[in-house]
Design a protein around this motif. Structure first.
Motif, PDB file in Angstrom:
ATOM      1  N   ARG A   1       0.834  -1.209   0.000  1.00  0.00           N
ATOM      2  CA  ARG A   1       0.000   0.000   0.000  1.00  0.00           C
ATOM      3  C   ARG A   1       0.871   1.262   0.000  1.00  0.00           C
ATOM      4  N   LEU A   2       1.974   1.196   0.742  1.00  0.00           N
ATOM      5  CA  LEU A   2       2.891   2.340   0.769  1.00  0.00           C
ATOM      6  C   LEU A   2       3.514   2.571  -0.601  1.00  0.00           C
ATOM      7  N   PHE A   3       3.828   1.505  -1.337  1.00  0.00           N
ATOM      8  CA  PHE A   3       4.380   1.651  -2.691  1.00  0.00           C
ATOM      9  C   PHE A   3       3.406   2.404  -3.596  1.00  0.00           C
ATOM     10  N   ILE A   4       2.122   2.081  -3.476  1.00  0.00           N
ATOM     11  CA  ILE A   4       1.108   2.782  -4.279  1.00  0.00           C
ATOM     12  C   ILE A   4       1.111   4.264  -3.941  1.00  0.00           C
ATOM     13  N   ALA A   5       1.123   4.569  -2.649  1.00  0.00           N
ATOM     14  CA  ALA A   5       1.099   5.967  -2.215  1.00  0.00           C
ATOM     15  C   ALA A   5       2.349   6.718  -2.690  1.00  0.00           C
ATOM     16  N   CYS A   6       3.518   6.073  -2.606  1.00  0.00           N
ATOM     17  CA  CYS A   6       4.753   6.724  -3.050  1.00  0.00           C
ATOM     18  C   CYS A   6       4.747   6.947  -4.566  1.00  0.00           C
ATOM     19  N   ALA A   7       4.217   5.983  -5.313  1.00  0.00           N
ATOM     20  CA  ALA A   7       4.115   6.149  -6.772  1.00  0.00           C
ATOM     21  C   ALA A   7       3.209   7.329  -7.100  1.00  0.00           C
ATOM     22  N   LEU A   8       2.076   7.420  -6.419  1.00  0.00           N
ATOM     23  CA  LEU A   8       1.170   8.557  -6.639  1.00  0.00           C
ATOM     24  C   LEU A   8       1.844   9.871  -6.262  1.00  0.00           C
ATOM     25  N   ALA A   9       2.593   9.856  -5.170  1.00  0.00           N
ATOM     26  CA  ALA A   9       3.288  11.074  -4.725  1.00  0.00           C
ATOM     27  C   ALA A   9       4.264  11.574  -5.781  1.00  0.00           C
ATOM     28  N   MET A  10       4.824  10.650  -6.552  1.00  0.00           N
ATOM     29  CA  MET A  10       5.782  11.022  -7.596  1.00  0.00           C
ATOM     30  C   MET A  10       5.116  11.257  -8.950  1.00  0.00           C
ATOM     31  N   GLY A  11       3.785  11.093  -8.997  1.00  0.00           N
ATOM     32  CA  GLY A  11       3.082  11.285 -10.262  1.00  0.00           C
ATOM     33  C   GLY A  11       3.234  10.115 -11.218  1.00  0.00           C
ATOM     34  N   GLU A  12       3.567   8.944 -10.693  1.00  0.00           N
ATOM     35  CA  GLU A  12       3.763   7.755 -11.517  1.00  0.00           C
ATOM     36  C   GLU A  12       2.523   6.866 -11.478  1.00  0.00           C
ATOM     37  N   ASP A  13       2.512   5.859 -12.358  1.00  0.00           N
ATOM     38  CA  ASP A  13       1.481   4.844 -12.329  1.00  0.00           C
ATOM     39  C   ASP A  13       1.497   4.148 -10.977  1.00  0.00           C
ATOM     40  N   ILE A  14       0.325   3.749 -10.473  1.00  0.00           N
ATOM     41  CA  ILE A  14       0.282   3.195  -9.115  1.00  0.00           C
ATOM     42  C   ILE A  14       1.072   1.901  -8.972  1.00  0.00           C
ATOM     43  N   ARG A  15       1.391   1.218 -10.055  1.00  0.00           N
ATOM     44  CA  ARG A  15       2.196  -0.020  -9.987  1.00  0.00           C
ATOM     45  C   ARG A  15       3.688   0.228 -10.233  1.00  0.00           C
ATOM     46  N   PHE A  16       4.090   1.481 -10.244  1.00  0.00           N
ATOM     47  CA  PHE A  16       5.479   1.838 -10.545  1.00  0.00           C
ATOM     48  C   PHE A  16       6.467   1.076  -9.649  1.00  0.00           C
ATOM     49  N   PHE A  17       6.244   1.080  -8.343  1.00  0.00           N
ATOM     50  CA  PHE A  17       7.135   0.371  -7.413  1.00  0.00           C
ATOM     51  C   PHE A  17       6.725  -1.080  -7.235  1.00  0.00           C
ATOM     52  N   GLU A  18       5.441  -1.348  -7.269  1.00  0.00           N
ATOM     53  CA  GLU A  18       4.932  -2.700  -7.052  1.00  0.00           C
ATOM     54  C   GLU A  18       5.554  -3.692  -8.030  1.00  0.00           C
ATOM     55  N   ARG A  19       5.783  -3.268  -9.259  1.00  0.00           N
ATOM     56  CA  ARG A  19       6.376  -4.169 -10.258  1.00  0.00           C
ATOM     57  C   ARG A  19       7.750  -4.653  -9.821  1.00  0.00           C
ATOM     58  N   THR A  20       8.495  -3.775  -9.166  1.00  0.00           N
ATOM     59  CA  THR A  20       9.849  -4.119  -8.727  1.00  0.00           C
ATOM     60  C   THR A  20       9.846  -5.017  -7.492  1.00  0.00           C
ATOM     61  N   PHE A  21       8.829  -4.879  -6.658  1.00  0.00           N
ATOM     62  CA  PHE A  21       8.804  -5.587  -5.375  1.00  0.00           C
ATOM     63  C   PHE A  21       7.784  -6.720  -5.343  1.00  0.00           C
ATOM     64  N   GLU A  22       7.472  -7.303  -6.488  1.00  0.00           N
ATOM     65  CA  GLU A  22       6.476  -8.371  -6.517  1.00  0.00           C
ATOM     66  C   GLU A  22       6.881  -9.553  -5.651  1.00  0.00           C
ATOM     67  N   ARG A  23       8.154  -9.915  -5.644  1.00  0.00           N
ATOM     68  CA  ARG A  23       8.605 -11.139  -4.967  1.00  0.00           C
ATOM     69  C   ARG A  23       8.958 -10.942  -3.487  1.00  0.00           C
ATOM     70  N   PHE A  24       9.342  -9.763  -3.094  1.00  0.00           N
ATOM     71  CA  PHE A  24       9.799  -9.510  -1.727  1.00  0.00           C
ATOM     72  C   PHE A  24      10.934 -10.459  -1.330  1.00  0.00           C
ATOM     73  N   ASP A  25      11.829 -10.740  -2.278  1.00  0.00           N
ATOM     74  CA  ASP A  25      12.914 -11.682  -1.999  1.00  0.00           C
ATOM     75  C   ASP A  25      14.188 -10.999  -1.499  1.00  0.00           C
ATOM     76  N   PHE A  26      14.203  -9.666  -1.447  1.00  0.00           N
ATOM     77  CA  PHE A  26      15.361  -8.949  -0.881  1.00  0.00           C
ATOM     78  C   PHE A  26      14.981  -8.225   0.409  1.00  0.00           C
ATOM     79  N   THR A  27      13.877  -8.613   0.995  1.00  0.00           N
ATOM     80  CA  THR A  27      13.350  -7.941   2.177  1.00  0.00           C
ATOM     81  C   THR A  27      13.687  -8.749   3.425  1.00  0.00           C
ATOM     82  N   THR A  28      13.967  -8.053   4.518  1.00  0.00           N
ATOM     83  CA  THR A  28      14.319  -8.707   5.780  1.00  0.00           C
ATOM     84  C   THR A  28      13.500  -8.120   6.918  1.00  0.00           C
ATOM     85  N   LEU A  29      12.999  -8.981   7.789  1.00  0.00           N
ATOM     86  CA  LEU A  29      12.405  -8.549   9.050  1.00  0.00           C
ATOM     87  C   LEU A  29      13.460  -8.821  10.113  1.00  0.00           C
TER      88      LEU A  29
END
Length: 199
Positions: free
Chosen positions: A124-152
């Motif tokens: 949801r934050l990716f959508i908001a950040c894409a909108l904030a930059m004036g980009e398509d709402i999937r601008f960041f989501e496309r890059t983070f589809e897998r979440f394979d470089f993310t750590t908790l």
């Protein structure tokens, strides 16, 4: 779908916060206080284990960035002594085999539940950040589809003795709780336990 007025309002607030401050405080993230409290309670149990019990935990593997890292074994700033912390890392179970051997009963379930909620919140934050930059709402989501470089990363900073009167000189060799560093990735979501010293 076109963005809703609420999404546009949130995007505008995010844009202002990042331009003026470089960070922001999020509310209504989809992770409630109960979720956070549950994880911190489990973390307290994990980090309260004896050294012998911690020796049975899955040891941190730098290749996968998963597992338990003992106190003062990492230095995020290599010009300083090791950081005065210990940690336990997990990653997406779709891509990695998180090992909860030796953790308190229920620890894995609570950690994985938080992972799921944070992944959804991040999308949801990716959508908001894409909108904030004036980009398509999937601008960041496309890059983070897998979440394979993310750590908790669950961190514990045990209490340390106070400095002598007048403090210590701040030379490059001095140890810190966590050395100066830059986080990798797009966003870091921080949760802090205000009730515990060192949590």
């Amino acid at each position: 779908n076109d963005p809703t007025p609420g999404q546009r309002l949130a995007a505008g607030s995010i844009d202002r916060a990042f331009r003026e401050h470089g960070f922001l405080y999020l509310t209504d993230l989809g992770v409630d206080e109960e979720d956070v409290r549950g994880v911190f309670d489990m973390m307290k149990r994990l980090f309260a284990l004896s050294d012998g019990e911690k020796a049975r935990l899955s040891e941190y593997d730098p290749k996968t960035n998963i597992g338990f890292s003992k106190f003062a074994t990492e230095a995020l700033n290599t010009h300083r002594r090791p950081d005065l912390k210990e940690s336990f890392n997990i990653r997406s179970r779709r891509h990695y085999a998180n090992d909860y051997t030796g953790t308190p009963d229920g620890f894995g379930d609570v950690a994985e539940s938080l992972w799921d909620k944070l992944e959804e919140a991040s999308r949801r934050l990716f959508i908001a950040c894409a909108l904030a930059m004036g980009e398509d709402i999937r601008f960041f989501e496309r890059t983070f589809e897998r979440f394979d470089f993310t750590t908790l990363r669950m961190l514990h900073f045990p209490p340390v003795e106070d400095s002598p009167p007048g403090g210590l000189p701040a030379g490059d060799g001095d140890a810190l709780r966590i050395g100066e560093h830059t986080d990798f990735g797009m966003v870091t979501l921080l949760f802090h336990d205000d009730e515990s010293a060192g949590a």
